[in-house]
Design a protein around this motif. Structure first.
Motif, PDB file in Angstrom:
ATOM      1  N   GLU A 146       0.706  -1.215   0.103  1.00  0.00           N
ATOM      2  CA  GLU A 146       0.234  -0.158   0.074  1.00  0.00           C
ATOM      3  C   GLU A 146       0.833   1.096   0.019  1.00  0.00           C
ATOM      4  N   VAL A 147       1.976   1.179   0.753  1.00  0.00           N
ATOM      5  CA  VAL A 147       2.779   2.424   0.769  1.00  0.00           C
ATOM      6  C   VAL A 147       3.319   2.533  -0.613  1.00  0.00           C
ATOM      7  N   ALA A 148       3.815   1.534  -1.459  1.00  0.00           N
ATOM      8  CA  ALA A 148       4.276   1.642  -2.853  1.00  0.00           C
ATOM      9  C   ALA A 148       3.267   2.126  -3.499  1.00  0.00           C
ATOM     10  N   ARG A 149       1.987   2.032  -3.461  1.00  0.00           N
ATOM     11  CA  ARG A 149       1.107   2.496  -4.353  1.00  0.00           C
ATOM     12  C   ARG A 149       0.489   4.131  -3.963  1.00  0.00           C
ATOM     13  N   VAL A 150       1.099   4.539  -2.862  1.00  0.00           N
ATOM     14  CA  VAL A 150       0.341   6.070  -2.706  1.00  0.00           C
ATOM     15  C   VAL A 150       0.602   7.072  -3.833  1.00  0.00           C
ATOM     16  N   HIS A 151      -0.569   7.747  -3.985  1.00  0.00           N
ATOM     17  CA  HIS A 151      -0.439   8.799  -4.996  1.00  0.00           C
ATOM     18  C   HIS A 151      -0.907   9.969  -4.340  1.00  0.00           C
ATOM     19  N   THR A 152      -0.204  11.220  -4.763  1.00  0.00           N
ATOM     20  CA  THR A 152      -0.557  12.428  -4.147  1.00  0.00           C
ATOM     21  C   THR A 152      -2.240  12.531  -4.442  1.00  0.00           C
ATOM     22  N   ARG A 153      -3.024  12.339  -5.422  1.00  0.00           N
ATOM     23  CA  ARG A 153      -4.327  12.480  -5.561  1.00  0.00           C
ATOM     24  C   ARG A 153      -5.220  11.647  -4.228  1.00  0.00           C
ATOM     25  N   ASP A 154      -4.464  10.620  -3.671  1.00  0.00           N
ATOM     26  CA  ASP A 154      -5.360   9.829  -2.435  1.00  0.00           C
ATOM     27  C   ASP A 154      -5.147  10.728  -1.106  1.00  0.00           C
ATOM     28  N   VAL A 155      -4.698  11.790  -1.224  1.00  0.00           N
ATOM     29  CA  VAL A 155      -4.607  12.925   0.191  1.00  0.00           C
ATOM     30  C   VAL A 155      -5.713  13.891  -0.161  1.00  0.00           C
ATOM     31  N   GLU A 156      -6.751  13.327   0.773  1.00  0.00           N
ATOM     32  CA  GLU A 156      -7.900  14.037   0.513  1.00  0.00           C
ATOM     33  C   GLU A 156      -8.296  14.933   1.823  1.00  0.00           C
ATOM     34  N   PRO A 157      -8.986  16.435   1.715  1.00  0.00           N
ATOM     35  CA  PRO A 157      -9.168  17.025   2.963  1.00  0.00           C
ATOM     36  C   PRO A 157     -10.669  16.387   3.622  1.00  0.00           C
ATOM     37  N   ASP A 158     -10.543  16.569   4.855  1.00  0.00           N
ATOM     38  CA  ASP A 158     -11.793  16.140   5.610  1.00  0.00           C
ATOM     39  C   ASP A 158     -12.038  17.227   6.661  1.00  0.00           C
ATOM     40  N   LEU A 159     -12.895  16.783   7.561  1.00  0.00           N
ATOM     41  CA  LEU A 159     -13.434  17.896   8.663  1.00  0.00           C
ATOM     42  C   LEU A 159     -12.187  18.386   9.331  1.00  0.00           C
ATOM     43  N   ASP A 160     -11.388  17.506   9.736  1.00  0.00           N
ATOM     44  CA  ASP A 160     -10.506  17.596  10.944  1.00  0.00           C
ATOM     45  C   ASP A 160      -8.873  17.701  10.303  1.00  0.00           C
ATOM     46  N   GLY A 161      -8.920  17.886   8.920  1.00  0.00           N
ATOM     47  CA  GLY A 161      -7.650  17.844   8.303  1.00  0.00           C
ATOM     48  C   GLY A 161      -7.259  17.223   7.017  1.00  0.00           C
ATOM     49  N   TYR A 162      -6.852  16.139   6.962  1.00  0.00           N
ATOM     50  CA  TYR A 162      -6.481  15.504   5.841  1.00  0.00           C
ATOM     51  C   TYR A 162      -6.599  13.852   6.107  1.00  0.00           C
ATOM     52  N   SER A 163      -7.008  13.149   5.036  1.00  0.00           N
ATOM     53  CA  SER A 163      -6.912  11.643   5.323  1.00  0.00           C
ATOM     54  C   SER A 163      -6.695  11.010   3.811  1.00  0.00           C
ATOM     55  N   LEU A 164      -6.017   9.700   3.894  1.00  0.00           N
ATOM     56  CA  LEU A 164      -5.576   8.885   2.873  1.00  0.00           C
ATOM     57  C   LEU A 164      -6.328   8.079   2.514  1.00  0.00           C
ATOM     58  N   ARG A 165      -6.551   8.095   1.244  1.00  0.00           N
ATOM     59  CA  ARG A 165      -7.678   6.749   0.560  1.00  0.00           C
ATOM     60  C   ARG A 165      -6.490   5.652   0.517  1.00  0.00           C
ATOM     61  N   VAL A 166      -6.893   4.542   0.850  1.00  0.00           N
ATOM     62  CA  VAL A 166      -5.718   3.446   0.484  1.00  0.00           C
ATOM     63  C   VAL A 166      -6.479   2.375  -0.169  1.00  0.00           C
ATOM     64  N   LEU A 167      -5.901   1.715  -1.054  1.00  0.00           N
ATOM     65  CA  LEU A 167      -6.436   0.483  -1.924  1.00  0.00           C
ATOM     66  C   LEU A 167      -5.711  -0.490  -1.274  1.00  0.00           C
ATOM     67  N   GLY A 168      -6.598  -1.350  -0.487  1.00  0.00           N
ATOM     68  CA  GLY A 168      -5.895  -2.418   0.237  1.00  0.00           C
ATOM     69  C   GLY A 168      -6.211  -3.944  -0.386  1.00  0.00           C
ATOM     70  N   LYS A 169      -5.968  -4.847   0.318  1.00  0.00           N
ATOM     71  CA  LYS A 169      -6.124  -6.075  -0.336  1.00  0.00           C
ATOM     72  C   LYS A 169      -7.483  -6.443  -0.887  1.00  0.00           C
ATOM     73  N   GLY A 170      -7.686  -7.323  -1.948  1.00  0.00           N
ATOM     74  CA  GLY A 170      -8.953  -7.695  -2.420  1.00  0.00           C
ATOM     75  C   GLY A 170      -9.503  -6.417  -3.189  1.00  0.00           C
ATOM     76  N   GLY A 171      -9.081  -5.278  -3.466  1.00  0.00           N
ATOM     77  CA  GLY A 171      -9.251  -4.203  -4.028  1.00  0.00           C
ATOM     78  C   GLY A 171     -10.305  -3.221  -3.041  1.00  0.00           C
ATOM     79  N   ARG A 172     -10.276  -3.505  -1.472  1.00  0.00           N
ATOM     80  CA  ARG A 172     -10.973  -2.887  -0.560  1.00  0.00           C
ATOM     81  C   ARG A 172     -10.478  -1.326  -0.361  1.00  0.00           C
ATOM     82  N   VAL A 173     -11.018  -0.487  -0.391  1.00  0.00           N
ATOM     83  CA  VAL A 173     -10.600   0.887  -0.109  1.00  0.00           C
ATOM     84  C   VAL A 173     -11.078   1.296   1.267  1.00  0.00           C
ATOM     85  N   ARG A 174     -10.052   1.764   2.029  1.00  0.00           N
ATOM     86  CA  ARG A 174     -10.417   2.307   3.450  1.00  0.00           C
ATOM     87  C   ARG A 174      -9.830   3.904   3.298  1.00  0.00           C
ATOM     88  N   VAL A 175     -10.393   4.612   4.469  1.00  0.00           N
ATOM     89  CA  VAL A 175      -9.818   6.205   4.427  1.00  0.00           C
ATOM     90  C   VAL A 175      -9.180   6.019   5.855  1.00  0.00           C
TER      91      VAL A 175
END
Length: 274
Positions: A146-175
């Motif tokens: 997952e570290v290997a696939r981090v893209h700058t577009r995956d950093v997204e603003p949220d109510l408290d700052g920023y979060s990272l969208r992560v593409l995990g195992k089995g194609g599951r996405v988490r924030v």
């Protein structure tokens, strides 16, 4: 999806190609497809058996002949079960010789969090690129792949700052919420993959794992940083195991429990309360 150290066997080429296509159609992770390709090619090379002429006795003999660690033996059994299940279901084989392979007990896993000193030593040893890898693993709980696939577009603003969208195992996405410092480090980079390379535009997970483990002290692996994150998140969330499960992207709480070390103070408090 092959390994050049193991020669191809002509009679296995078509069945293996078709089986790997089946796995891709089922959405299996690239790492799983690679490992199954490797295991089957090794099986073919060592046994010299034709793909659909294997017997239960031959499979048992193969699994019992290497003195493998439990996890490796379990992976080899799973690969053989999967391949011959597919062959039987698709009509390529009249029977499934792997259906009655003996079960392999998996010992209960234990949390193995990296210590603060180990992480600090790794950050001292690493260059700026590897430091950021270590921070993503220790500070956001990412797997090396997952570290290997981090893209700058995956950093997204949220109510408290920023979060990272992560593409995990089995194609599951988490924030995963990011600390301010880690978010700033990622947002200061040029657009694109954070760790560019030759694997679909980014570094491979295996290479990222190697770089991180090389920076850490002997005996400490990159994956132990994920255990560290899980253990700290467990305490920081008020011991909410479901919250940690979401952060790690596990499909089962039972898996999350393997990652989370119970604080020693909690054990003593339990004894005192009793």
């Amino acid at each position: 999806m092959t390994n050049s150290r193991i020669p191809d066997h002509p009679s296995w080429h078509e069945p293996l190609t078709d089986y790997l296509a089946w796995l891709r159609a089922a959405g299996r992770p690239r790492s799983t497809i690679y490992q199954r390709s490797y295991q089957l090619r090794r099986f073919a090379h060592e046994t010299r058996v034709e793909p659909f002429e294997a017997t239960l006795d031959l499979l048992v003999a193969y699994l019992g002949s290497h003195g493998w660690a439990n996890a490796t033996q379990h992976a080899a059994r799973s690969t053989l079960r999967g391949f011959y299940d597919w062959a039987h279901v698709t009509g390529r084989s009249e029977s499934n010789p792997a259906a009655r392979l003996p079960k392999i007990r998996q010992p209960a896993g234990k949390p193995r969090p990296a210590s603060d000193d180990a992480l600090a030593a790794g950050l001292v040893e690493a260059d700026e690129r590897v430091k950021l890898m270590l921070r993503l693993a220790a500070g956001a709980g990412l797997r090396a792949s997952e570290v290997a696939r981090v893209h700058t577009r995956d950093v997204e603003p949220d109510l408290d700052g920023y979060s990272l969208r992560v593409l995990g195992k089995g194609g599951r996405v988490r924030v995963v919420p990011l600390t301010r410092a880690l978010a700033l480090a990622l947002r200061s980079l040029p657009g694109g993959f954070v760790f560019p390379g030759q694997d679909a535009g980014h570094l491979s997970g295996a290479y990222v794992s190697k770089l991180m483990s090389r920076a850490l002290p002997d005996g400490v692996t990159a994956h132990m940083l994920r255990h560290r994150f899980a253990s700290r998140a467990y305490v920081g969330s008020g011991r909410d195991i479901r919250a940690v499960q979401e952060l790690l992207g596990h499909s089962s709480v039972a898996t999350t429990q393997v990652y989370t070390a119970v604080p020693r103070g909690a054990l003593r408090a339990g004894v005192e309360a009793a």
